[in-house]
Design a protein around this motif. Sequence first.
Motif, PDB file in Angstrom:
ATOM      1  N   LEU A   1      48.695  48.609  37.008  1.00  0.00           N
ATOM      2  CA  LEU A   1      47.500  47.829  36.683  1.00  0.00           C
ATOM      3  C   LEU A   1      47.857  46.583  35.877  1.00  0.00           C
ATOM      4  O   LEU A   1      47.281  45.501  36.090  1.00  0.00           O
ATOM      5  CB  LEU A   1      46.515  48.699  35.898  1.00  0.00           C
ATOM      6  N   ASP A   2      48.798  46.698  34.977  1.00  0.00           N
ATOM      7  CA  ASP A   2      49.222  45.533  34.200  1.00  0.00           C
ATOM      8  C   ASP A   2      49.856  44.482  35.110  1.00  0.00           C
ATOM      9  O   ASP A   2      49.595  43.283  34.967  1.00  0.00           O
ATOM     10  CB  ASP A   2      50.216  45.962  33.123  1.00  0.00           C
ATOM     11  N   ALA A   3      50.684  44.936  36.069  1.00  0.00           N
ATOM     12  CA  ALA A   3      51.318  43.998  36.999  1.00  0.00           C
ATOM     13  C   ALA A   3      50.283  43.319  37.885  1.00  0.00           C
ATOM     14  O   ALA A   3      50.393  42.123  38.196  1.00  0.00           O
ATOM     15  CB  ALA A   3      52.365  44.726  37.858  1.00  0.00           C
ATOM     16  N   VAL A   4      49.262  44.066  38.301  1.00  0.00           N
ATOM     17  CA  VAL A   4      48.200  43.483  39.126  1.00  0.00           C
ATOM     18  C   VAL A   4      47.496  42.362  38.356  1.00  0.00           C
ATOM     19  O   VAL A   4      47.254  41.265  38.888  1.00  0.00           O
ATOM     20  CB  VAL A   4      47.189  44.564  39.553  1.00  0.00           C
ATOM     21  N   GLN A   5      47.177  42.620  37.101  1.00  0.00           N
ATOM     22  CA  GLN A   5      46.468  41.620  36.308  1.00  0.00           C
ATOM     23  C   GLN A   5      47.342  40.377  36.105  1.00  0.00           C
ATOM     24  O   GLN A   5      46.849  39.240  36.118  1.00  0.00           O
ATOM     25  CB  GLN A   5      46.058  42.230  34.965  1.00  0.00           C
TER      26      GLN A   5
END
Length: 880
Positions: free
Chosen positions: A150-154
């Motif tokens: 999720l952090d990488a997506v953001q």
Amino acid sequence: MNNEQDRPLVLPLADSAATLEQVGGKGASLARMAAAGLPVPPGFHITTAAYRRFVAENGLQDAILAAVQGVAPDQPATLDEAAAQISRLFAANPMPAGIAEAVRRAYAGLGADDPPVAVRSSATAEDLPEMSFAGQQETYLNMRGATAVLDAVQRCWASLWTARAIGYRARHGIAPQDVSLAVVVQELVPADAAGVLFTANPVTGARDQVMINAAWGLGEAIVGGQVTPDTVLVNKADGSVVEQQINEKDVMTVRTPTGTQEAPVPADQRNQPVLSAAQAGDLARLGARIEDLYGRPMDIEWARNDGQVFVVQARPITALPEPGTAPGDRTTEWQLPNPKGRYMRSSLLELLPDPLTPLFGTMGLAAYNRAMNSFGKKLGLGALLTYDMLTTVNGYGYYDLTMTPAQAAKTTLGMMRFMGGVPRLLRTAETRWQAAHTRYAEVVSRWEATDLASTPATTLLQGAQVITARAAQYYMTIQSGILPNAYMTETLFSSVYDQFFKRDGDPAALTFMLGFDSAPIRAEKSLYDLAQWVRAQPGLAATLSGMPSEQFAAAYQEDSAGTSVANEAWPEFRRRLADHLARFGRAIYDLDFAKPLLVDDPAPVLETLKFFLSGQAPDPHKRQATAQAAREAAMRGIHRGRGGLSANLARRLLRTAQRFAPLRENALADAGLGWPVLRRMLRELGGRLVARHSLAAPDDVFWLTLADIQAAAPALDAGQPTADYQPVVAERRATWARRRAFTPPPVLPLKGGARFLGVDFTSMLPARSNQPAGSTLKGIAVSPGQVSGPARVIHGPEEFTQMRQGDILVARITTPAWTPLFALAGGVVTDIGGPLSHGSIVAREYHIPAVLGTGTATERLHSGEPITVDGDAGTVTLAG
């Protein structure tokens, strides 16, 4: 699906709804291949709807539009400020619960135990032929756990608003409210090897060939340019290997607990082929399936794990040459500027073996034309030099010898008058050289002491042109004195000595010319002495012997106080190496100032340094002393009991030849004296254009023309807009790469081109214009002896680290900067050169066989192929 709320946030990888609008260019391509049953790693899409919901639920749209409202693509500060504002917005706002839950479920569906994944941005206009968004957004590898994903997506979403991306869209009129971004999440292939596959030959355009690049580890080392991969050319019809180039692969990208990093390739793998012939054939067949699916040539990224190959990306090849430029068709590609003209490659152009880069072709070549014309006018040939004699054909430098009958008659008369002044030119050669060297060095020193960062762009450009002009004047001075003196007196002495003076048992004429202390020999001895100092330092020799070239170059560039090399002797070694480079690192690999010099990058001497560290290398001091002793013994013999006109003539010629032999190498070694500071000046201009987002990297400045920079420099000084040169730079690089694969004929047209003023100059050309069919190449025998060994085709300093002890060096030319390779070489073969060129002189000093001037050795021979060099017969024979 017209309502935004009804659009899916996540889609399976092969879902039919995974359209360009929903999942971006990269995602749509992967979906298409997965649906066709091709080996694509499992994964899922996070759609553009998820991005838009993130923006909407956090109320970011107005703030984003406000941030970009005032940007000007020609004012980098505005782009940087907008990007920073938007980055803070994305970092400060949470992922909406609905999106987070959808991503967590999809990620859990990939398997238990938090499988490692690649998280890749997929822009809605990326990889389309008409746009160039690729590479503007981010990719994150080896993400494990839903939180990391999720952090990488953001972070991927935020990368839609980098300064570069904002500026690109502004320049192309793409409304900021219309853009969005998808993300592809796929299981990460724990690749033991990876690479890129082109389903057509990107150099020649041949559609019946597949080109494969391959390296160890993950593919990012290839994409990022950290490693020179193996290259394999495969016949598309039957999967057979047509050609392969196995390179030394020093580094690879590997997984770590928190991502990826560069690591050294194990020593036993560095020079091993990544792909067997069967594996290359299988990859080619896979590429053909993908090409059939898309109906056009494709650029494919692949990864291999435990024998299984996966496709991780595919996009159409852009800027593919038209078919018909394959090696067998190359003669049809040489379109002459004047169809009735005559063109020749010799003299100065022997130092320009590759196509000219755009900046050298427009600024450099013009300076050498001016110097030539100015010199000719001083000699009374001004009426004849009514045009620029240096020109280009397919990007390669040529002398334009086109003349009407009337011009030819005038030239003949003018040359007769010119010949009357030749004795004076030869008598004054040394003093003219010294004066030209002083003028050249003065302007170089002046610019070396200048603060380039605070110098206006227009002043930098003017200074670069002055340095180039001084370099051209310097070369014309040595070309009209030092070089012909050396060539003529050695040739005449050898002829007189062999015909009228030499007796049975007397040494060869060559003996009289060896053992002198020239710049290349001093450079070799300096490097050897540095190696001997290293051998006395505990641990440092072992550190250097196992160090990859990339690490070596990077460590040298670091400040010695903060070096990453864990050895206490490294700072002192670095200081000594810097001193060596300051004295000898300005020698050119070739004359094009776009090419880095040794002082810019010391990596090319690493393999020679390792050889000197091994203790197996001959001592160059002793080798020179032995040659000097043999020369002095021969001199005593030539003066003992010999008289007559022939003896006196031989002695006079010998005195002059011996005086100019080392001067020739010293003079050539300083041809690029101004190139290091010139390159810094031009790269300073390039850096300023990077800040304006006009170029991607400072070195891209060499792919601009003089007219481009003349237009940009005043704009830089005035704070005005500068053009976006990135597309034209990419196109020019691709054109240069295609042309470099050709072998330029020494004369054009091929039939009758070597005749000038009624004289056939074929025998005087520095390269053969044709080669017989079969397994034997013919050239000029320049250094005696025979040797067999593996060919090592080296195109430039970036490939020097491929050279191994006993390899036979195969190159287009060699200049003084190539001398370190001679310590490793068992023999030398070149496309261009003759008995008195640098390669022959140094080969004789090293007592290794050499055959020069073959014309096509770098095209006909391949690295690793066993060959035999006969330096007496002037032949190169392929084994078998």
